[in-house]
Design an enzyme around this catalytic site. Structure first.
Site, PDB file in Angstrom:
ATOM      1  N   SER A 100       0.836  -1.210   0.000  1.00  0.00           N
ATOM      2  CA  SER A 100       0.000   0.000   0.000  1.00  0.00           C
ATOM      3  C   SER A 100       0.868   1.257   0.000  1.00  0.00           C
ATOM      4  O   SER A 100       1.912   1.300   0.653  1.00  0.00           O
ATOM      5  CB  SER A 100      -0.871   0.007   1.261  1.00  0.00           C
ATOM      6  OG  SER A 100      -1.440   1.294   1.456  1.00  0.00           O
ATOM      7  N   TYR A 128      -1.957   5.639  -4.291  1.00  0.00           N
ATOM      8  CA  TYR A 128      -3.044   6.606  -4.196  1.00  0.00           C
ATOM      9  C   TYR A 128      -2.522   7.909  -4.749  1.00  0.00           C
ATOM     10  O   TYR A 128      -1.374   8.294  -4.465  1.00  0.00           O
ATOM     11  CB  TYR A 128      -3.471   6.812  -2.741  1.00  0.00           C
ATOM     12  CG  TYR A 128      -4.407   5.747  -2.229  1.00  0.00           C
ATOM     13  CD1 TYR A 128      -5.605   5.493  -2.880  1.00  0.00           C
ATOM     14  CD2 TYR A 128      -4.101   4.992  -1.110  1.00  0.00           C
ATOM     15  CE1 TYR A 128      -6.474   4.520  -2.423  1.00  0.00           C
ATOM     16  CE2 TYR A 128      -4.967   4.017  -0.648  1.00  0.00           C
ATOM     17  CZ  TYR A 128      -6.152   3.786  -1.312  1.00  0.00           C
ATOM     18  OH  TYR A 128      -7.019   2.824  -0.863  1.00  0.00           O
ATOM     19  N   THR A 154      -5.179   2.793  -7.381  1.00  0.00           N
ATOM     20  CA  THR A 154      -6.510   2.541  -6.813  1.00  0.00           C
ATOM     21  C   THR A 154      -7.430   3.694  -7.187  1.00  0.00           C
ATOM     22  O   THR A 154      -7.125   4.862  -6.917  1.00  0.00           O
ATOM     23  CB  THR A 154      -6.413   2.359  -5.288  1.00  0.00           C
ATOM     24  OG1 THR A 154      -5.571   1.227  -5.047  1.00  0.00           O
ATOM     25  CG2 THR A 154      -7.770   2.131  -4.658  1.00  0.00           C
ATOM     26  N   LYS A 218      -7.162  -0.612  -9.867  1.00  0.00           N
ATOM     27  CA  LYS A 218      -7.846  -1.360  -8.794  1.00  0.00           C
ATOM     28  C   LYS A 218      -9.106  -0.634  -8.356  1.00  0.00           C
ATOM     29  O   LYS A 218      -9.053   0.563  -8.029  1.00  0.00           O
ATOM     30  CB  LYS A 218      -6.905  -1.514  -7.594  1.00  0.00           C
ATOM     31  CG  LYS A 218      -7.543  -2.156  -6.374  1.00  0.00           C
ATOM     32  CD  LYS A 218      -6.519  -2.488  -5.310  1.00  0.00           C
ATOM     33  CE  LYS A 218      -7.109  -3.209  -4.124  1.00  0.00           C
ATOM     34  NZ  LYS A 218      -7.857  -2.348  -3.217  1.00  0.00           N
ATOM     35  N   HIS A 242     -13.286  -2.768  -2.717  1.00  0.00           N
ATOM     36  CA  HIS A 242     -12.425  -2.252  -1.634  1.00  0.00           C
ATOM     37  C   HIS A 242     -12.786  -2.884  -0.285  1.00  0.00           C
ATOM     38  O   HIS A 242     -12.784  -2.225   0.753  1.00  0.00           O
ATOM     39  CB  HIS A 242     -12.538  -0.727  -1.575  1.00  0.00           C
ATOM     40  CG  HIS A 242     -11.317  -0.037  -1.067  1.00  0.00           C
ATOM     41  ND1 HIS A 242     -10.474   0.669  -1.877  1.00  0.00           N
ATOM     42  CD2 HIS A 242     -10.777   0.060   0.181  1.00  0.00           C
ATOM     43  CE1 HIS A 242      -9.484   1.168  -1.148  1.00  0.00           C
ATOM     44  NE2 HIS A 242      -9.651   0.805   0.098  1.00  0.00           N
TER      45      HIS A 242
HETATM   46  C1  LIG Z   1      -7.392  -2.355   6.709  1.00  0.00           C
HETATM   47  C2  LIG Z   1      -7.450  -2.258   5.229  1.00  0.00           C
HETATM   48  C3  LIG Z   1      -6.640  -1.333   4.587  1.00  0.00           C
HETATM   49  C4  LIG Z   1      -6.689  -1.234   3.203  1.00  0.00           C
HETATM   50  N1  LIG Z   1      -5.841  -0.366   2.590  1.00  0.00           N
HETATM   51  C5  LIG Z   1      -5.825  -0.315   1.248  1.00  0.00           C
HETATM   52  C6  LIG Z   1      -4.900   0.510   0.599  1.00  0.00           C
HETATM   53  O1  LIG Z   1      -4.072   1.154   1.209  1.00  0.00           O
HETATM   54  N2  LIG Z   1      -4.947   0.552  -0.761  1.00  0.00           N
HETATM   55  C7  LIG Z   1      -5.856  -0.168  -1.484  1.00  0.00           C
HETATM   56  O2  LIG Z   1      -5.865  -0.088  -2.716  1.00  0.00           O
HETATM   57  N3  LIG Z   1      -6.739  -0.987  -0.874  1.00  0.00           N
HETATM   58  C8  LIG Z   1      -6.730  -1.076   0.461  1.00  0.00           C
HETATM   59  N4  LIG Z   1      -7.605  -1.921   1.076  1.00  0.00           N
HETATM   60  C9  LIG Z   1      -8.493  -2.784   0.267  1.00  0.00           C
HETATM   61  C10 LIG Z   1      -7.813  -4.135  -0.015  1.00  0.00           C
HETATM   62  O3  LIG Z   1      -6.712  -3.975  -0.898  1.00  0.00           O
HETATM   63  C11 LIG Z   1      -8.771  -5.135  -0.655  1.00  0.00           C
HETATM   64  O4  LIG Z   1      -9.370  -4.563  -1.794  1.00  0.00           O
HETATM   65  C12 LIG Z   1      -9.856  -5.635   0.299  1.00  0.00           C
HETATM   66  O5  LIG Z   1      -9.409  -5.655   1.626  1.00  0.00           O
HETATM   67  C13 LIG Z   1     -10.292  -7.032  -0.104  1.00  0.00           C
HETATM   68  O6  LIG Z   1     -11.293  -7.502   0.722  1.00  0.00           O
HETATM   69  P1  LIG Z   1     -11.054  -8.504   1.973  1.00  0.00           P
HETATM   70  O7  LIG Z   1     -10.439  -7.709   3.051  1.00  0.00           O
HETATM   71  O8  LIG Z   1     -12.431  -8.962   2.293  1.00  0.00           O
HETATM   72  O9  LIG Z   1     -10.162  -9.643   1.498  1.00  0.00           O
HETATM   73  C14 LIG Z   1      -7.569  -2.046   2.456  1.00  0.00           C
HETATM   74  C15 LIG Z   1      -8.366  -2.982   3.119  1.00  0.00           C
HETATM   75  C16 LIG Z   1      -8.305  -3.101   4.485  1.00  0.00           C
HETATM   76  C17 LIG Z   1      -9.147  -4.147   5.157  1.00  0.00           C
HETATM   77  C1  LIG Z   2      -5.228   4.829   4.056  1.00  0.00           C
HETATM   78  C2  LIG Z   2      -6.465   4.342   3.388  1.00  0.00           C
HETATM   79  C3  LIG Z   2      -6.776   5.141   2.203  1.00  0.00           C
HETATM   80  C4  LIG Z   2      -6.348   2.887   3.169  1.00  0.00           C
HETATM   81  C5  LIG Z   2      -7.563   2.248   2.610  1.00  0.00           C
HETATM   82  O1  LIG Z   2      -7.638   2.055   1.435  1.00  0.00           O
HETATM   83  C6  LIG Z   2      -8.635   1.848   3.461  1.00  0.00           C
HETATM   84  O2  LIG Z   2      -8.619   2.124   4.665  1.00  0.00           O
HETATM   85  O3  LIG Z   2      -9.576   1.214   2.929  1.00  0.00           O
END
Ligand SMILES: Cc1cc2nc3c(=O)[nH]c(=O)nc-3n(C[C@H](O)[C@H](O)[C@H](O)COP(=O)(O)O)c2cc1C
Ligand SMILES: CC(C)CC(=O)C(=O)O
Length: 348
Positions: A100, A128, A154, A218, A242
């Site tokens: 990330s 991002y 993303t 994404k 997401h």
């Molecule tokens: C705590 C957390 C932080 C995330 N941070 C990002 C991120 O920084 N960038 C991003 O593109 N997606 C982020 N996501 C989305 C994940 O990449 C992913 O799309 C999603 O978690 C998939 O679903 P799942 O948690 O049910 O497997 C985040 C998800 C979670 C749970």
């Molecule tokens: C720092 C955030 C933008 C990370 C993220 O994608 C999220 O929390 O779902």
């Protein structure tokens, strides 16, 4: 999903709310998990499955299996090893790692840790686009120079989803290395406000030109956006809501994948995520047109409970389940999975 009480004791209510939570009434968050069981597997019998091959091809490169670590922000709030834990787990299991841009460990440190475990291990960098474009451009340069092979932009985060758990807990983040390396802790609201809500397809072209590496978009859920992504030169698309954290009541990843694969399958690599916890979920995604599958929270709970080893255990179990699924499905090569192996499950 793991027992939330246990995790709350480990990481505290603010971090747990941030990691586990979704947007709005969390309908999409729950549906992501439920969606996989709406598809039934159709096993074929009397096939020689004594040798199995989990391999797939992504961005023209053969990969030993299709399980990918999803980009997730602020991992030091899940475990003190943070991103180094999930990255080492990925390197040990030959899983593609996506870091990330809201990481709590620098991109070069993550790259070094992976190389120490498995030289030649591969990783992509998630971007991002911030209001301060220079920050995003600097991150791209750091990623390129430390051997990240693709840029995952993303596109589903112009603003943060309506996240009620964070509003209740007031969770604050320490060490977001890109945005506030040595400043005071920031609330998620403050950090999210740094994202550029004016981003459009024209900007994607600008970042793609500057990236010097293939670009994967994404957060796409519509076939017309998928077509536009292909037209804009993307090498891959991640079909994703997401993790239910942005807009509540969207389609689940797997439900959105089907029409998107019909529209653009074959012309671009397709990845999907949302609620994946089992090897048979991965098999269903491949049968419905995905080339690979990302795992988010399921892996994060492994990190929270057991650091790098905990994350590795999760990946190994999903891979073992996928191997078993291929044998029981009568389809020894993951690359041969197709729509004949899956269909809607009768409800009632
Ligand atoms: C705590 C957390 C932080 C995330 N941070 C990002 C991120 O920084 N960038 C991003 O593109 N997606 C982020 N996501 C989305 C994940 O990449 C992913 O799309 C999603 O978690 C998939 O679903 P799942 O948690 O049910 O497997 C985040 C998800 C979670 C749970
Ligand atoms: C720092 C955030 C933008 C990370 C993220 O994608 C999220 O929390 O779902």
């Amino acid at each position: 999903m793991s027992d939330p009480l246990d995790l709350e004791a480990l990481i505290g209510p603010g971090a747990l709310g941030y990691f586990a939570g979704g947007a709005g009434s969390e309908i999409t968050l729950r549906d992501n998990l439920a969606s996989w069981s709406r598809y039934a597997l159709h096993p074929r019998v009397l096939v020689d499955v004594s040798e199995r091959d989990l391999g797939t091809t992504l961005l023209g490169r053969y990969r030993p299996h299709p399980v990918v670590v999803a980009p997730m922000a602020y991992q030091k709030h899940a475990h003190e090893v943070g991103e180094l834990g999930t990255a080492e787990a990925a390197a040990r299991t030959e899983s593609l790692y996506v870091l990330s841009s809201q990481t709590t460990t620098s991109p070069p440190d993550v790259a070094r840790a992976m190389e120490a475990v498995a030289p030649g291990s591969d990783r992509w960098f998630q971007l991002y686009v911030f209001r301060d474009r220079a920050v995003s451009h600097d991150l791209v340069v750091q990623a390129r120079e430390s051997g990240y092979e693709a840029l995952v932009i993303t596109v589903d985060f112009p603003v943060a989803g309506w996240r009620e758990r964070d509003r209740r807990t007031g969770f604050t983040v320490e060490h977001p290395v890109a945005l506030n390396p040595s400043g005071p802790p920031l609330t998620t609201e403050q950090l999210f406000a740094m994202h550029d809500p004016s981003l459009t397809w024209d900007d994607i072209g600008e970042f793609a030109d500057a990236a010097g590496m293939p670009v994967v978009l994404k957060g796409i859920l519509r076939p017309d956006d998928a077509e536009r992504a292909v037209d804009s030169g993307a090498a891959g698309i991640i079909v994703s809501n997401h993790g239910g954290r942005q807009l509540d009541t969207t389609l689940s990843g797997i439900d959105a994948l089907v029409p998107i694969a019909q529209a653009v399958g074959g012309s671009v690599d397709l990845l999907v995520d949302g609620g994946v916890t089992r090897g048979w979920d991965v098999a269903k995604a491949l049968a419905l047109g995905a080339d690979a599958v990302l795992i988010g929270r399921h892996l994060l709970w492994g990190l929270a409970r057991g650091g790098a080893q905990g994350a590795e255990d999760v990946l190994r179990q999903v891979l073992a389940e996928l191997d078993s699924t291929l044998a029981l499905l009568g389809c020894p090569a993951a690359a041969d999975l197709d729509a004949s192996y899956v269909g809607p499950r009768a409800v009632g």
